[in-house]
Scaffold this motif. Structure first.
Motif, PDB file in Angstrom:
ATOM      1  N   PRO A 197       0.915  -1.346  -0.024  1.00  0.00           N
ATOM      2  CA  PRO A 197       0.097  -0.231  -0.075  1.00  0.00           C
ATOM      3  C   PRO A 197       0.981   1.170   0.007  1.00  0.00           C
ATOM      4  O   PRO A 197       2.052   1.310   0.804  1.00  0.00           O
ATOM      5  CB  PRO A 197      -0.744  -0.224   1.414  1.00  0.00           C
ATOM      6  N   ASP A 256       2.074   6.772  -5.761  1.00  0.00           N
ATOM      7  CA  ASP A 256       0.994   6.893  -4.777  1.00  0.00           C
ATOM      8  C   ASP A 256      -0.292   6.446  -5.522  1.00  0.00           C
ATOM      9  O   ASP A 256      -0.418   6.337  -6.759  1.00  0.00           O
ATOM     10  CB  ASP A 256       1.136   8.074  -4.222  1.00  0.00           C
ATOM     11  N   THR A 257      -1.074   6.115  -4.482  1.00  0.00           N
ATOM     12  CA  THR A 257      -2.629   5.903  -5.120  1.00  0.00           C
ATOM     13  C   THR A 257      -3.500   6.426  -4.038  1.00  0.00           C
ATOM     14  O   THR A 257      -3.254   7.315  -3.077  1.00  0.00           O
ATOM     15  CB  THR A 257      -2.929   4.379  -5.045  1.00  0.00           C
ATOM     16  N   VAL A 258      -4.688   6.569  -4.458  1.00  0.00           N
ATOM     17  CA  VAL A 258      -5.762   7.008  -3.549  1.00  0.00           C
ATOM     18  C   VAL A 258      -5.958   5.977  -2.516  1.00  0.00           C
ATOM     19  O   VAL A 258      -5.537   4.828  -2.489  1.00  0.00           O
ATOM     20  CB  VAL A 258      -7.118   7.426  -4.386  1.00  0.00           C
ATOM     21  N   PRO A 259      -6.778   6.300  -1.558  1.00  0.00           N
ATOM     22  CA  PRO A 259      -6.934   5.333  -0.289  1.00  0.00           C
ATOM     23  C   PRO A 259      -7.493   3.903  -0.705  1.00  0.00           C
ATOM     24  O   PRO A 259      -8.344   3.975  -1.466  1.00  0.00           O
ATOM     25  CB  PRO A 259      -7.912   6.113   0.763  1.00  0.00           C
ATOM     26  N   ARG A 274      -6.620  -1.963  -5.644  1.00  0.00           N
ATOM     27  CA  ARG A 274      -6.164  -0.704  -5.889  1.00  0.00           C
ATOM     28  C   ARG A 274      -4.872  -0.535  -6.667  1.00  0.00           C
ATOM     29  O   ARG A 274      -4.030  -1.133  -6.156  1.00  0.00           O
ATOM     30  CB  ARG A 274      -6.262   0.104  -4.329  1.00  0.00           C
ATOM     31  N   GLU A 313      -1.586  12.146  -6.063  1.00  0.00           N
ATOM     32  CA  GLU A 313      -2.996  12.188  -5.990  1.00  0.00           C
ATOM     33  C   GLU A 313      -3.646  13.137  -5.158  1.00  0.00           C
ATOM     34  O   GLU A 313      -4.818  13.047  -4.668  1.00  0.00           O
ATOM     35  CB  GLU A 313      -3.557  10.567  -5.629  1.00  0.00           C
ATOM     36  N   HIS A 361      -9.384   5.162  -9.497  1.00  0.00           N
ATOM     37  CA  HIS A 361     -10.051   5.475  -8.156  1.00  0.00           C
ATOM     38  C   HIS A 361     -11.489   4.872  -7.981  1.00  0.00           C
ATOM     39  O   HIS A 361     -11.908   4.960  -6.908  1.00  0.00           O
ATOM     40  CB  HIS A 361     -10.422   6.844  -8.211  1.00  0.00           C
ATOM     41  N   VAL A 387      -0.640   4.822  -0.360  1.00  0.00           N
ATOM     42  CA  VAL A 387      -1.473   5.816  -0.284  1.00  0.00           C
ATOM     43  C   VAL A 387      -0.775   7.211   0.040  1.00  0.00           C
ATOM     44  O   VAL A 387       0.339   7.322   0.491  1.00  0.00           O
ATOM     45  CB  VAL A 387      -2.601   5.793   0.890  1.00  0.00           C
ATOM     46  N   SER A 388      -1.244   8.273  -0.840  1.00  0.00           N
ATOM     47  CA  SER A 388      -0.257   9.500  -0.974  1.00  0.00           C
ATOM     48  C   SER A 388       0.010   9.959   0.535  1.00  0.00           C
ATOM     49  O   SER A 388      -0.769  10.100   1.313  1.00  0.00           O
ATOM     50  CB  SER A 388      -0.984  10.641  -1.439  1.00  0.00           C
TER      51      SER A 388
END
Length: 376
Positions: A28, A79-82, A103, A138, A349, A30-31
């Protein structure tokens, strides 16, 4: 005694692109939480003797030095969104119908996997290559890792062409639309709602603006042979302080996605002209966000060669990128840029984010072919 946290396996850049995508997605990132993945990417790239590697925060860059006539940047964000209960990844279907769910599979660790696999496999490209893996894409633009690299290490981003591995379903999408956000404030006069005639309802004053936006056509604009579709929309509205008070203020937030034929100032002027033309007393327009678009850049020889390679291998012709991407940052540096990566951008997303395995293989093969085929 507390058990030590599990150790994340090192990235194997020689594995197939599907396995590499799964390994990337299952970490994982996330930003704001990209450090573990950036560490893995840095370690894997430093093991490749043909690359010079630089780390800046949670961004990693690597480049060849072969003295080629052209240099290209190939970039993607880590990075990814949550996460939305969509990790670890799942592989569903078989053969040509197989899809990797989870994700980041689309936005955009599938593209990052293609980058990493090519960085390892292509040791003597016909064009010098700078591979860029950056953080915080993101979230707010001021945090964007690519923007930070532009400020800290501009020499690493000088190139004849940039390829951003954002999802495009394996087709080239040239340039991108610009984006403008304004707040239109409409004044009124407060009064008790039982005696509404004593006040001026600011929310009612927004009606002509909302109707004008609803009636505004989605214009199509041709730029350098590609057709961009614009949009002008109300995206937020606020007003009022209580259910028994005539509101004395209303704010409508308007988003304009404009074709790269327009400069940012021309886009602002268009929205101001629309509001001014409605004749709403006291209406004020404040720009709250503005990012330029990017022209396609497909007239550059390196971009034309890439487009020809993709079309020959996939049958897919270039199209316009209607959203905003970081190709605009390269355009501001004078570097033509295109989007090219696996996955359907409409699934970015989404809770059911998923990428066809065939897209991963196609993008890897096309990028590797372009970087290894003779240029003359």
């Amino acid at each position: 005694m507390n058990a030590a946290p599990p150790t994340t396996p090192a990235l194997d850049l020689t594995s197939d692109v599907l396995a590499l995508t799964r390994a990337l997605c299952d970490v994982p990132s996330v930003s704001g939480d990209e450090t573990r993945l950036a560490d893995l990417v840095e370690t894997a790239l430093r093991a490749l003797p043909h690359l010079e590697v630089l780390r800046d925060g949670d961004a990693v860059m690597a480049r060849t030095h072969l003295g080629r006539a052209e240099r290209v940047v190939v970039a993607g964000h880590l990075d990814t969104v949550p996460v939305a209960a969509n990790l670890p990844t799942r592989l569903l279907g078989e053969g040509a119908a197989a899809e990797l769910w989870g994700r980041g599979t689309v936005d955009m660790k599938g593209g990052v996997a293609v980058q990493l696999a090519c960085a390892a496999a292509v040791t003597e490209p016909v064009r010098d290559v700078t591979w860029v893996f950056y953080d915080h894409e993101e979230v707010a633009s001021e945090l964007n890792g690519l923007g930070r690299l532009v400020r800290h290490h501009p020499e690493w981003l000088r190139a004849d062409l940039a390829v951003l591995c954002e999802p495009t379903s394996g087709a080239i999408e040239g340039g991108c639309n610009g984006t403008l956000r304004v707040e239109v404030t409409l004044p009124g006069r407060a009064a008790h709602s039982a005696r509404a005639w004593r006040g001026v309802n600011a929310i009612h004053a927004a009606a002509p603006l909302l109707q004008a936006l609803a009636d505004h056509p989605a214009e199509e604009v041709e730029v350098d042979g590609l057709t961009y579709r614009e949009s002008l929309s109300a995206v937020l509205i606020t007003g009022g302080i209580a259910t028994n008070v005539v509101p004395d203020r209303c704010v409508v937030t308007v988003n304009y996605r404009f074709a790269p034929a327009l400069s940012p100032q021309e886009a602002v002027d268009r929205v101001r002209a629309l509001v001014d033309g409605l004749g709403i007393p006291g209406a004020q327009v404040e720009v709250t966000d503005l990012a330029p678009g990017a022209r396609p850049g497909l007239d550059h020889p390196a971009a034309a060669a890439f487009a020809a390679t993709v079309q020959r291998l996939t049958g897919r012709t270039p199209a316009a990128k209607v959203g905003w991407t970081d190709v605009a940052r390269f355009a501001e540096l004078g570097v033509p840029a295109v989007n090219f990566g696996p996955g359907d951008p409409s699934l970015a997303h989404a809770d059911d984010e998923r990428c066809p395995v065939a897209d991963l293989d196609t993008c890897f093969f096309a990028l590797r072919t372009w970087l290894t085929e003779p240029t003359g």
